[in-house]
Design a protein around this motif. Structure first.
Motif, PDB file in Angstrom:
ATOM      1  N   GLY A  45       9.742  17.027  33.496  1.00  0.00           N
ATOM      2  CA  GLY A  45      10.806  16.419  32.709  1.00  0.00           C
ATOM      3  C   GLY A  45      10.270  15.738  31.465  1.00  0.00           C
ATOM      4  O   GLY A  45       9.066  15.715  31.214  1.00  0.00           O
ATOM      5  N   LEU A  48      10.556   9.639  29.218  1.00  0.00           N
ATOM      6  CA  LEU A  48      11.483   8.714  28.553  1.00  0.00           C
ATOM      7  C   LEU A  48      10.808   7.412  28.169  1.00  0.00           C
ATOM      8  O   LEU A  48      11.097   6.837  27.116  1.00  0.00           O
ATOM      9  CB  LEU A  48      12.648   8.354  29.504  1.00  0.00           C
ATOM     10  CG  LEU A  48      13.741   9.340  29.787  1.00  0.00           C
ATOM     11  CD1 LEU A  48      14.911   8.610  30.410  1.00  0.00           C
ATOM     12  CD2 LEU A  48      14.190  10.045  28.526  1.00  0.00           C
ATOM     13  N   LYS A  60       8.499   7.211  33.251  1.00  0.00           N
ATOM     14  CA  LYS A  60       9.862   7.541  33.635  1.00  0.00           C
ATOM     15  C   LYS A  60      10.157   8.941  33.122  1.00  0.00           C
ATOM     16  O   LYS A  60      10.150   9.170  31.909  1.00  0.00           O
ATOM     17  CB  LYS A  60      10.830   6.513  33.037  1.00  0.00           C
ATOM     18  CG  LYS A  60      12.228   6.531  33.650  1.00  0.00           C
ATOM     19  CD  LYS A  60      13.161   5.583  32.912  1.00  0.00           C
ATOM     20  CE  LYS A  60      12.951   4.125  33.239  1.00  0.00           C
ATOM     21  NZ  LYS A  60      13.580   3.696  34.486  1.00  0.00           N
ATOM     22  N   LEU A  61      10.347   9.879  34.049  1.00  0.00           N
ATOM     23  CA  LEU A  61      10.605  11.264  33.664  1.00  0.00           C
ATOM     24  C   LEU A  61      12.071  11.596  33.908  1.00  0.00           C
ATOM     25  O   LEU A  61      12.669  11.143  34.879  1.00  0.00           O
ATOM     26  CB  LEU A  61       9.730  12.224  34.476  1.00  0.00           C
ATOM     27  CG  LEU A  61       8.225  12.077  34.353  1.00  0.00           C
ATOM     28  CD1 LEU A  61       7.526  13.158  35.175  1.00  0.00           C
ATOM     29  CD2 LEU A  61       7.775  12.165  32.906  1.00  0.00           C
ATOM     30  N   ARG A  62      12.639  12.419  33.015  1.00  0.00           N
ATOM     31  CA  ARG A  62      14.030  12.812  33.177  1.00  0.00           C
ATOM     32  C   ARG A  62      14.132  14.320  33.055  1.00  0.00           C
ATOM     33  O   ARG A  62      13.539  14.929  32.173  1.00  0.00           O
ATOM     34  CB  ARG A  62      14.897  12.160  32.089  1.00  0.00           C
ATOM     35  CG  ARG A  62      16.371  12.565  32.164  1.00  0.00           C
ATOM     36  CD  ARG A  62      17.168  11.881  31.072  1.00  0.00           C
ATOM     37  NE  ARG A  62      18.527  12.401  30.987  1.00  0.00           N
ATOM     38  CZ  ARG A  62      19.542  11.948  31.723  1.00  0.00           C
ATOM     39  NH1 ARG A  62      19.335  10.971  32.571  1.00  0.00           N
ATOM     40  NH2 ARG A  62      20.747  12.467  31.600  1.00  0.00           N
ATOM     41  N   LYS A  63      14.865  14.925  33.993  1.00  0.00           N
ATOM     42  CA  LYS A  63      15.127  16.346  33.879  1.00  0.00           C
ATOM     43  C   LYS A  63      16.587  16.598  34.226  1.00  0.00           C
ATOM     44  O   LYS A  63      17.279  15.707  34.739  1.00  0.00           O
ATOM     45  CB  LYS A  63      14.208  17.143  34.797  1.00  0.00           C
ATOM     46  CG  LYS A  63      14.525  17.031  36.283  1.00  0.00           C
ATOM     47  CD  LYS A  63      13.693  18.030  37.069  1.00  0.00           C
ATOM     48  CE  LYS A  63      13.992  17.905  38.553  1.00  0.00           C
ATOM     49  NZ  LYS A  63      13.224  18.857  39.352  1.00  0.00           N
ATOM     50  N   GLY A  69      21.636  15.041  35.670  1.00  0.00           N
ATOM     51  CA  GLY A  69      20.439  14.365  35.189  1.00  0.00           C
ATOM     52  C   GLY A  69      19.736  13.661  36.329  1.00  0.00           C
ATOM     53  O   GLY A  69      20.358  12.980  37.125  1.00  0.00           O
ATOM     54  N   GLU A  71      16.274  11.259  37.185  1.00  0.00           N
ATOM     55  CA  GLU A  71      15.148  10.517  36.636  1.00  0.00           C
ATOM     56  C   GLU A  71      14.249  10.055  37.760  1.00  0.00           C
ATOM     57  O   GLU A  71      14.704   9.776  38.862  1.00  0.00           O
ATOM     58  CB  GLU A  71      15.643   9.277  35.868  1.00  0.00           C
ATOM     59  CG  GLU A  71      16.128   9.634  34.491  1.00  0.00           C
ATOM     60  CD  GLU A  71      16.620   8.431  33.724  1.00  0.00           C
ATOM     61  OE1 GLU A  71      16.225   7.308  34.067  1.00  0.00           O
ATOM     62  OE2 GLU A  71      17.406   8.630  32.796  1.00  0.00           O
ATOM     63  N   ARG A  72      12.981   9.973  37.465  1.00  0.00           N
ATOM     64  CA  ARG A  72      12.052   9.535  38.489  1.00  0.00           C
ATOM     65  C   ARG A  72      10.973   8.673  37.845  1.00  0.00           C
ATOM     66  O   ARG A  72      10.427   9.016  36.803  1.00  0.00           O
ATOM     67  CB  ARG A  72      11.431  10.769  39.150  1.00  0.00           C
ATOM     68  CG  ARG A  72      10.644  10.387  40.357  1.00  0.00           C
ATOM     69  CD  ARG A  72      10.482  11.527  41.306  1.00  0.00           C
ATOM     70  NE  ARG A  72       9.650  10.992  42.393  1.00  0.00           N
ATOM     71  CZ  ARG A  72       9.230  11.681  43.406  1.00  0.00           C
ATOM     72  NH1 ARG A  72       9.561  12.941  43.518  1.00  0.00           N
ATOM     73  NH2 ARG A  72       8.485  11.132  44.330  1.00  0.00           N
ATOM     74  N   ASN A  73      10.677   7.543  38.471  1.00  0.00           N
ATOM     75  CA  ASN A  73       9.582   6.683  38.015  1.00  0.00           C
ATOM     76  C   ASN A  73       8.351   6.993  38.847  1.00  0.00           C
ATOM     77  O   ASN A  73       8.408   6.985  40.067  1.00  0.00           O
ATOM     78  CB  ASN A  73       9.941   5.208  38.217  1.00  0.00           C
ATOM     79  CG  ASN A  73      11.024   4.774  37.263  1.00  0.00           C
ATOM     80  OD1 ASN A  73      11.052   5.208  36.121  1.00  0.00           O
ATOM     81  ND2 ASN A  73      11.919   3.946  37.744  1.00  0.00           N
ATOM     82  N   TYR A  98      16.100   6.191  25.968  1.00  0.00           N
ATOM     83  CA  TYR A  98      17.250   6.073  26.866  1.00  0.00           C
ATOM     84  C   TYR A  98      18.506   6.720  26.274  1.00  0.00           C
ATOM     85  O   TYR A  98      19.437   7.018  27.012  1.00  0.00           O
ATOM     86  CB  TYR A  98      17.523   4.608  27.210  1.00  0.00           C
ATOM     87  CG  TYR A  98      16.384   3.965  27.969  1.00  0.00           C
ATOM     88  CD1 TYR A  98      15.701   4.677  28.949  1.00  0.00           C
ATOM     89  CD2 TYR A  98      15.999   2.659  27.705  1.00  0.00           C
ATOM     90  CE1 TYR A  98      14.659   4.112  29.640  1.00  0.00           C
ATOM     91  CE2 TYR A  98      14.949   2.079  28.396  1.00  0.00           C
ATOM     92  CZ  TYR A  98      14.272   2.804  29.368  1.00  0.00           C
ATOM     93  OH  TYR A  98      13.236   2.237  30.051  1.00  0.00           O
ATOM     94  N   ARG A 101      20.148   9.909  27.701  1.00  0.00           N
ATOM     95  CA  ARG A 101      21.026   9.901  28.869  1.00  0.00           C
ATOM     96  C   ARG A 101      22.473  10.213  28.511  1.00  0.00           C
ATOM     97  O   ARG A 101      23.222  10.752  29.322  1.00  0.00           O
ATOM     98  CB  ARG A 101      20.993   8.521  29.539  1.00  0.00           C
ATOM     99  CG  ARG A 101      19.709   8.245  30.254  1.00  0.00           C
ATOM    100  CD  ARG A 101      19.654   6.791  30.655  1.00  0.00           C
ATOM    101  NE  ARG A 101      18.453   6.488  31.416  1.00  0.00           N
ATOM    102  CZ  ARG A 101      18.055   5.269  31.736  1.00  0.00           C
ATOM    103  NH1 ARG A 101      18.772   4.231  31.339  1.00  0.00           N
ATOM    104  NH2 ARG A 101      16.965   5.079  32.425  1.00  0.00           N
TER     105      ARG A 101
END
Lengths: 115, 208
Positions: A45, A48, A60-63, A69, A71-73, A98, A101
Motif C-alpha cells: 500500500g 501515508l 501507516k500503509l493504505r491500500k 480502503g 489501513e495498517r500500522n 491523510y 482517504r
C-alpha cells in the motif's frame, strides 16, 4: 535520550531498513501466527505517514482491497515484519497523506511521480 | 528483600512472539550492603544499603565516624531495607540486577510525580459540570455535605489540594528482561516517579 535507553533499543533495531519516503508504495511481508501455524502475508500500500523514532517508528500503509480502503500500522523494526520493499516511488509535498482517504476511484492511491 | 534502583526511562521492546511491549528501565544499584541490623543490634532486621560514592571532604565528622564504624567509604545515598526475617545477604555484598534473574514479577515503590495544587476534577476524577448552556458550574466539587445536621464538613471530604509526591507501590509488574550487561531490569509498564529518581524493587509478594 539516555545512553542506556539507546543501548537497550539497539539490540532490537534492524540493521537495514530501506529508505522510506511518504507517498511511496511499499510491500510489507508480515509473519502471521494463527494458532500453531505461521504463514507470510503481504500487505502492499501507499505510505501515508511515518510516526515515532527509534524502536517505536511505525509506518501507516493504505491500500484499496475489493473497493474498501484498508489501513495498517506496522512497526518498522518489528521482528514479524520479514521483508520490506519499496515497489514504487511516489512524490508527496506533505508529511501525512491523510487527504487520500477522502479520494475515490482511480485517484485514490495516486501520488505524483513526476518530478 | 527490597533493593535500590534508579528509574532510567521508558521505551519499548519486542517479545519473542514479536509483540511490542512498553517497558521501564530500572538500573538496579549496584548498591552495597554496608551493615546488617538484627533484633539484638538495632531492634529489628534490616539491611543498610549504600548507593553511589561521596567525596570524603563532603562528609561531616559525625557521618565520617559512622562510616568508620561500619568500615566503608562514604556513599551518596544510604537507606535501610527492613524485613521480617533475617535477610540472606552478607556485609560487603554488592546487589545488582543478578538478584532478579529468573524472577518473573516484581513490585516497584517510588514517589509519584508532584502535580502541585490541583482541583477535584484532576485529583479525584470528579465529573465537573456541564460547562455550557448557562450552567455556571464548571469544575467545582458540588456539595460538601448536609446542612444543619451535622453542621460541619465530614473528615476526609475530597477537596482540592496537593496532588502527587506520594509513595506508591505498583504490584506484580512483569519482568521482561534482566539485562546483566547494562545492569538493567526491564519491567513491563510504568513505574512511579520521574526519570533519574530512586525507587525500590522487590520480588512480587502477590504473584510468582
Amino acid at each position: 535520550m539516555s545512553v542506556l535507553i539507546k543501548k537497550v533499543e539497539a539490540a532490537y533495531l534492524k540493521n537495514e531498513v530501506p529508505e522510506l519516503a511518504i507517498g511511496d508504495t511499499v510491500r510489507a511481508t508480515i509473519k502471521v501466527i494463527e494458532g500453531e501455524k505461521e504463514r507470510l502475508q503481504a500487505f502492499e500500500g501507499v505510505l501515508l505517514a511515518l510516526q515515532g523514532t527509534g524502536i517505536n517508528r511505525t509506518m501507516k500503509l493504505r491500500k484499496i482491497s475489493f473497493g474498501i480502503g484498508v489501513e495498517r500500522n506496522i512497526p518498522v523494526h518489528s521482528p514479524r515484519l520479514t521483508e520490506l520493499v519499496v515497489t514504487k516511488k511516489g512524490r508527496a509535498r506533505r508529511a501525512k497523506l491523510y487527504y487520500l482517504r477522502s479520494r475515490v476511484g482511480k485517484e485514490a492511491l495516486k501520488t505524483k511521480n513526476k518530478i | 528483600m527490597k533493593v535500590l534502583a534508579t528509574k532510567i526511562g521508558m521505551t519499548s521492546v519486542f517479545t519473542e512472539k514479536g509483540l511490542r511491549v512498553p517497558v521501564t528501565l530500572l538500573q538496579v544499584g549496584p548498591s552495597k550492603v554496608l551493615d546488617l541490623k538484627t533484633p539484638e543490634k538495632g531492634g529489628y532486621h534490616a539491611v543498610v544499603l549504600g548507593f553511589g560514592a561521596r567525596k570524603a571532604k563532603k562528609v561531616t565528622k559525625a557521618q565520617a565516624g559512622n562510616y568508620k564504624k561500619i568500615g566503608t567509604e562514604p556513599v551518596r545515598i544510604m537507606r535501610e531495607a527492613r524485613s521480617e526475617e533475617a535477610p540472606a545477604v552478607t556485609v560487603g555484598q554488592a546487589l545488582d540486577v543478578s538478584l532478579f534473574e529468573g524472577v518473573k514479577f516484581v513490585d516497584v515503590t517510588g514517589v509519584t510525580i508532584g502535580k502541585g495544587f490541583q482541583g477535584v476534577v484532576k485529583k479525584y476524577r470528579f465529573r465537573g459540570g456541564p460547562g455550557g448552556h448557562g450552567s455556571n458550574f464548571h469544575r467545582r466539587l458540588g456539595s460538601a455535605g448536609a446542612n444543619t445536621d451535622p453542621a460541619r464538613v465530614w473528615k476526609g471530604k475530597k477537596m482540592p489540594g496537593r496532588m502527587g509526591g506520594e509513595n506508591r507501590t505498583i504490584l506484580s509488574l512483569e519482568v521482561v528482561k534482566a539485562d546483566k550487561e547494562n545492569n538493567l531490569l526491564l519491567v513491563k509498564g510504568s513505574v512511579p516517579g520521574s526519570r533519574n529518581t530512586l525507587v525500590w524493587v522487590r520480588k512480587a509478594v502477590k504473584r510468582t
